[in-house]
Design a protein around this motif. Sequence first.
Motif, PDB file in Angstrom:
ATOM      1  N   HIS A   1      -2.217   4.995  -3.991  1.00  0.00           N
ATOM      2  CA  HIS A   1      -3.037   6.201  -3.899  1.00  0.00           C
ATOM      3  C   HIS A   1      -2.130   7.427  -3.857  1.00  0.00           C
ATOM      4  O   HIS A   1      -1.195   7.486  -3.058  1.00  0.00           O
ATOM      5  CB  HIS A   1      -3.905   6.177  -2.636  1.00  0.00           C
ATOM      6  CG  HIS A   1      -4.759   4.953  -2.536  1.00  0.00           C
ATOM      7  ND1 HIS A   1      -5.918   4.805  -3.257  1.00  0.00           N
ATOM      8  CD2 HIS A   1      -4.606   3.812  -1.829  1.00  0.00           C
ATOM      9  CE1 HIS A   1      -6.456   3.623  -2.981  1.00  0.00           C
ATOM     10  NE2 HIS A   1      -5.667   3.002  -2.125  1.00  0.00           N
ATOM     11  N   ASP A   2      -2.399   8.378  -4.739  1.00  0.00           N
ATOM     12  CA  ASP A   2      -1.616   9.623  -4.786  1.00  0.00           C
ATOM     13  C   ASP A   2      -0.119   9.330  -4.888  1.00  0.00           C
ATOM     14  O   ASP A   2       0.699   9.888  -4.168  1.00  0.00           O
ATOM     15  CB  ASP A   2      -1.901  10.496  -3.556  1.00  0.00           C
ATOM     16  CG  ASP A   2      -3.364  10.877  -3.453  1.00  0.00           C
ATOM     17  OD1 ASP A   2      -3.916  11.343  -4.457  1.00  0.00           O
ATOM     18  OD2 ASP A   2      -3.953  10.695  -2.371  1.00  0.00           O
ATOM     19  N   THR A   3       0.223   8.440  -5.810  1.00  0.00           N
ATOM     20  CA  THR A   3       1.610   8.026  -6.003  1.00  0.00           C
ATOM     21  C   THR A   3       2.157   8.636  -7.291  1.00  0.00           C
ATOM     22  O   THR A   3       1.487   8.618  -8.312  1.00  0.00           O
ATOM     23  CB  THR A   3       1.709   6.486  -6.066  1.00  0.00           C
ATOM     24  OG1 THR A   3       1.188   5.946  -4.856  1.00  0.00           O
ATOM     25  CG2 THR A   3       3.140   6.022  -6.241  1.00  0.00           C
TER      26      THR A   3
ATOM     27  N   GLU B   1       0.849  -1.183   0.000  1.00  0.00           N
ATOM     28  CA  GLU B   1       0.000   0.000   0.000  1.00  0.00           C
ATOM     29  C   GLU B   1       0.884   1.231   0.000  1.00  0.00           C
ATOM     30  O   GLU B   1       1.676   1.432   0.918  1.00  0.00           O
ATOM     31  CB  GLU B   1      -0.942   0.031   1.198  1.00  0.00           C
ATOM     32  CG  GLU B   1      -1.871   1.217   1.147  1.00  0.00           C
ATOM     33  CD  GLU B   1      -3.085   1.090   2.035  1.00  0.00           C
ATOM     34  OE1 GLU B   1      -3.736   2.116   2.254  1.00  0.00           O
ATOM     35  OE2 GLU B   1      -3.381  -0.023   2.495  1.00  0.00           O
TER      36      GLU B   1
ATOM     37  N   ARG C   1       0.736   5.355  -0.285  1.00  0.00           N
ATOM     38  CA  ARG C   1      -0.116   6.537  -0.186  1.00  0.00           C
ATOM     39  C   ARG C   1       0.802   7.748  -0.082  1.00  0.00           C
ATOM     40  O   ARG C   1       1.681   7.790   0.779  1.00  0.00           O
ATOM     41  CB  ARG C   1      -1.025   6.451   1.033  1.00  0.00           C
ATOM     42  CG  ARG C   1      -2.005   7.608   1.150  1.00  0.00           C
ATOM     43  CD  ARG C   1      -3.016   7.424   2.267  1.00  0.00           C
ATOM     44  NE  ARG C   1      -3.852   6.259   2.090  1.00  0.00           N
ATOM     45  CZ  ARG C   1      -4.946   6.210   1.336  1.00  0.00           C
ATOM     46  NH1 ARG C   1      -5.302   7.269   0.650  1.00  0.00           N
ATOM     47  NH2 ARG C   1      -5.653   5.110   1.259  1.00  0.00           N
ATOM     48  N   ASP C   2       0.610   8.690  -1.003  1.00  0.00           N
ATOM     49  CA  ASP C   2       1.437   9.900  -1.037  1.00  0.00           C
ATOM     50  C   ASP C   2       2.926   9.558  -1.133  1.00  0.00           C
ATOM     51  O   ASP C   2       3.760  10.115  -0.418  1.00  0.00           O
ATOM     52  CB  ASP C   2       1.184  10.786   0.189  1.00  0.00           C
ATOM     53  CG  ASP C   2      -0.241  11.296   0.253  1.00  0.00           C
ATOM     54  OD1 ASP C   2      -0.761  11.706  -0.799  1.00  0.00           O
ATOM     55  OD2 ASP C   2      -0.823  11.268   1.345  1.00  0.00           O
TER      56      ASP C   2
END
Length: 91
Positions: free
Chosen positions: A42-44, A20, A22-23
């Motif tokens: 996510h937001d990668t 996982e 994220r950012d």
Amino acid sequence: MAAMSEPPRLFSDESLAGAEFRDVTLAGARLHDVTFEGARLHDTSFARAVFDDVTFEGAEIDNAAFERATIDDVTFERARLHDASFERAEI
């Protein structure tokens, strides 16, 4: 004194099953023979990354940036892409 740039990250022969992100910024990374099975990204940012023999299998990819990435031999299998940007990527 000039600032030193960070060397590119290299991922080779890796399985990132269930990972996982994220950012996370993987700008300029080199990915060879990498599998993102069931990964959640996510937001990668993969801006300017180089992809060779990479599989996104069952991955959830939301708001990811692949701007100016070099994408060669990449498979999106049962992957969900939402708001992913491939602006000026070489595909």
